[in-house]
Each structure stands twice: as C-alpha cells, then as structure tokens.
Enzyme design. Structure first.
Site, PDB file in Angstrom:
ATOM      1  N   THR A 164       5.179   1.424 -14.550  1.00  0.00           N
ATOM      2  CA  THR A 164       5.365   2.643 -15.293  1.00  0.00           C
ATOM      3  C   THR A 164       4.480   2.652 -16.520  1.00  0.00           C
ATOM      4  O   THR A 164       4.072   1.591 -16.970  1.00  0.00           O
ATOM      5  CB  THR A 164       6.857   2.629 -15.707  1.00  0.00           C
ATOM      6  N   ARG A 192      13.779   7.793  -3.168  1.00  0.00           N
ATOM      7  CA  ARG A 192      14.279   6.871  -4.182  1.00  0.00           C
ATOM      8  C   ARG A 192      13.773   7.276  -5.554  1.00  0.00           C
ATOM      9  O   ARG A 192      12.599   7.527  -5.753  1.00  0.00           O
ATOM     10  CB  ARG A 192      13.808   5.442  -3.867  1.00  0.00           C
ATOM     11  N   VAL A 193      14.689   7.389  -6.491  1.00  0.00           N
ATOM     12  CA  VAL A 193      14.320   7.693  -7.868  1.00  0.00           C
ATOM     13  C   VAL A 193      14.697   6.488  -8.717  1.00  0.00           C
ATOM     14  O   VAL A 193      15.806   5.977  -8.607  1.00  0.00           O
ATOM     15  CB  VAL A 193      15.073   8.945  -8.385  1.00  0.00           C
ATOM     16  N   GLY A 194      13.770   6.040  -9.535  1.00  0.00           N
ATOM     17  CA  GLY A 194      14.039   4.897 -10.413  1.00  0.00           C
ATOM     18  C   GLY A 194      14.555   5.358 -11.764  1.00  0.00           C
ATOM     19  O   GLY A 194      15.059   6.473 -11.922  1.00  0.00           O
ATOM     20  N   ASP A 195      14.390   4.507 -12.756  1.00  0.00           N
ATOM     21  CA  ASP A 195      14.923   4.797 -14.095  1.00  0.00           C
ATOM     22  C   ASP A 195      14.092   5.809 -14.862  1.00  0.00           C
ATOM     23  O   ASP A 195      14.597   6.492 -15.751  1.00  0.00           O
ATOM     24  CB  ASP A 195      14.944   3.501 -14.915  1.00  0.00           C
ATOM     25  N   THR A 215      10.402   0.148 -19.017  1.00  0.00           N
ATOM     26  CA  THR A 215       9.667  -0.155 -17.788  1.00  0.00           C
ATOM     27  C   THR A 215      10.257  -1.421 -17.185  1.00  0.00           C
ATOM     28  O   THR A 215      10.804  -2.254 -17.901  1.00  0.00           O
ATOM     29  CB  THR A 215       8.157  -0.365 -18.096  1.00  0.00           C
ATOM     30  N   HIS A 217      12.448  -3.236 -13.665  1.00  0.00           N
ATOM     31  CA  HIS A 217      13.213  -3.020 -12.441  1.00  0.00           C
ATOM     32  C   HIS A 217      14.132  -1.821 -12.621  1.00  0.00           C
ATOM     33  O   HIS A 217      15.138  -1.881 -13.331  1.00  0.00           O
ATOM     34  CB  HIS A 217      14.021  -4.279 -12.088  1.00  0.00           C
ATOM     35  N   GLY A 218      13.766  -0.717 -11.974  1.00  0.00           N
ATOM     36  CA  GLY A 218      14.425   0.577 -12.206  1.00  0.00           C
ATOM     37  C   GLY A 218      15.922   0.588 -12.030  1.00  0.00           C
ATOM     38  O   GLY A 218      16.660   1.139 -12.845  1.00  0.00           O
TER      39      GLY A 218
END
Length: 307
Positions: A164, A192-195, A215, A217-218
C-alpha cells in the site's frame, strides 16, 4: 502565526527486495516533495496528501494504481481512502477497476456524494459518470506483476506480497488529512477488500488528535482498527512513536499480524514505524527531509534553509 506544515508518506510495509530498494526510496522522496510543495504554497492538507499519494500511485515500484497486481481472475481491483481531519468527512472506494488514481476518485466520493464508501460495480459506474478516464488493465499492470501472477497460478506461491501507499499531513491552518491507496495482494480472492479503504483501519484523521495511514497485513489491521487505535493511544497522552509502537505490538501479539504506519500529531510531531522487514517512508518538516527503508534507519537531508 500558523502551524508549521508537515507531510509524511510511506510506500508499503513488507520485505522490500533489494532490487526495489533504491527505487522505493526515490519514489517516497519524490512523493513527499510534491505533496509538501502544496503545503508550502499555503495549500490544504487534503490537497497535499492527494498529490503525494497520486505520485506514489503513478510510480510502478509501488502496488497502487500503476504497478497494481492481479487478483485470482487475472484483473486489477483497487482500494483507496482519503479523510479530512477538520470535518471527519471521508471518501473511500473499493474493488474499483481500471482507474489509475484511486485516491482522486475517493476524493470525488467525499466531495460529490453524501456517502463515505462506494464499491464494485456502482463505484465503477460513478467513475464513468464523472468522466474519470478508464485505462486498460495492461497500463496498470507491470510485467513483474504479470509474471508473478503466472508463477502463482503455476506453483500456488507468490514471491511478493504487494502493499500500500499513503500520506498524512498537517497544513498551516492546523488542518489534518490522511490518504491511503492499494492494489491488493497477488491472486487475492475476487472481491476481497483489505484494510486500506476501511475508515479507522487503513487511515484516520482528526484535527483534535492526529492523522494515520497504515500498511501491512490487511485482515490484521482491520481486526484491531489500527489507525484509530493509534489515535486512541495519543488521546491517552502517548507520543506518535509510543502510540504507533504500542498498537503495532498489540496487533502482532493479538492477531499475529505485522505492518507499518505513518503518524502526525495535531502539534506536528510525526513518526514512521513498522514491524515488517522494511518500509520505505519519507517526511518533511521545517526544511528537513528525512527518509528510511530499514529498521532503525533515518537519513536526513536539508532541503532548504528554514525561515
């Protein structure tokens, strides 16, 4: 007398390979300079973080916009957020395709809709309506990302978890902002959506406390709402560095996730901290540019005599 402006950027917290090291450092230095130019001219922190993140999105060494990675179906899904610390207004987009500057689109969501987040098909349709140029997937994906995706399909393993980019700032009026943008992880499940676009996880800004861009591990970042957790620690009286270290340590201990953050406080104190192998970061305050990539590394450059 106004506030002393500050801008900090990051290019993702992960095991940055040596062949990307120099370009990553150059990339964050260029981005922080382009964003800080906005602040120097009396511009807003919102515009500054947008410009800085745009510069990072346009740099193919980072995984956001140009340089994004392919999901399991072999196309690019991008996420971004931007947040205004004065009003707590935020704009976020997730699972958008074929847009080279997701952060600018997130700005449009903030400015042109009553919503905080748009996703998937609706987001893509809104982008079309606004006339945001759609670019062919080929333009966003580097040969490296293509080769990596093929490699993954073949051997079910990837050489690189991409990450990110982000920026945080305080402007001369004391207003704060954050922005974060990503192209996800290689071969992620479609949808899939991360943080990154999740308010309080990938970023948060509040004039009363500070601003954070995260940034790493989401899934872990979302579980501990990392950005907001850091600001909570700052509300309790911790410095940005103490707050960042405390929250990153908690995330590692509680959910076994690693990451990195950039933080600026309402008084202009700032830090860049990470628990991954490396994170490219750079910050400018009072005519001094600082940057680093490895743990404990801080390199300083005077960019001009401070008035």
């Amino acid at each position: 007398m106004g506030t002393e402006p500050v801008l900090v950027v990051h290019g993702g917290a992960w095991a940055v390979p040596d062949e990307f090291a120099e370009r990553s450092i150059l990339g964050v230095k260029n981005a922080v300079k382009s964003g800080f130019a906005v602040l120097e001219m009396g511009g807003s922190s919102m515009k500054a973080v947008e410009m800085a993140v745009q510069a990072l999105e346009d740099d193919t060494v980072f995984d956001a916009g140009h340089g994004a990675v392919l999901n399991a179906d072999g196309y690019v899904e991008l996420d971004a957020i931007i947040m205004n610390g004065k009003t707590l207004a935020a704009g976020a987009v997730s699972c958008i395709r074929n847009i080279s500057n997701p952060v600018t689109f997130a700005c449009s969501v903030l400015e042109k809709t009553p919503y905080v987040m748009l996703t998937g098909l609706g987001a893509n349709q809104f982008a079309k309506k606004l006339g945001i140029p759609q670019v062919p997937v080929e333009e966003l994906v580097t040969d490296h990302a293509k080769a990596e995706w093929e490699q993954y399909r073949k051997y079910k393993k990837t050489t690189k978890v991409h990450d990110t980019v982000g920026a945080v700032a305080i402007d001369c009026e004391g207003n704060m902002a954050c922005a974060t943008s990503t192209g996800g992880i290689t071969n992620k499940m479609v949808g899939r959506v991360g943080d990154t676009p999740v308010i309080g996880s990938g970023g948060y800004a509040d004039n009363l406390v500070g601003a954070v861009s995260a940034t790493g591990h989401g899934e872990s970042i979302m579980k501990v709402t990392l950005a907001r957790l850091i600001l909570f620690h700052m509300e309790q009286g911790k410095t940005p560095e103490e707050a960042a270290d405390s929250a990153l340590h908690y995330m590692e201990k509680r959910v076994h996730g690693r990451g990195g953050v950039i933080v600026v406080s309402k008084t202009g104190e700032w830090t860049a901290r990470f628990t991954t192998k490396r994170m490219a970061w750079a910050g400018i305050k009072e005519g001094v540019l600082m940057y680093g990539l490895n743990p404990g590394e801080t390199i300083q450059e005077i960019i001009k005599p401070h008035k």
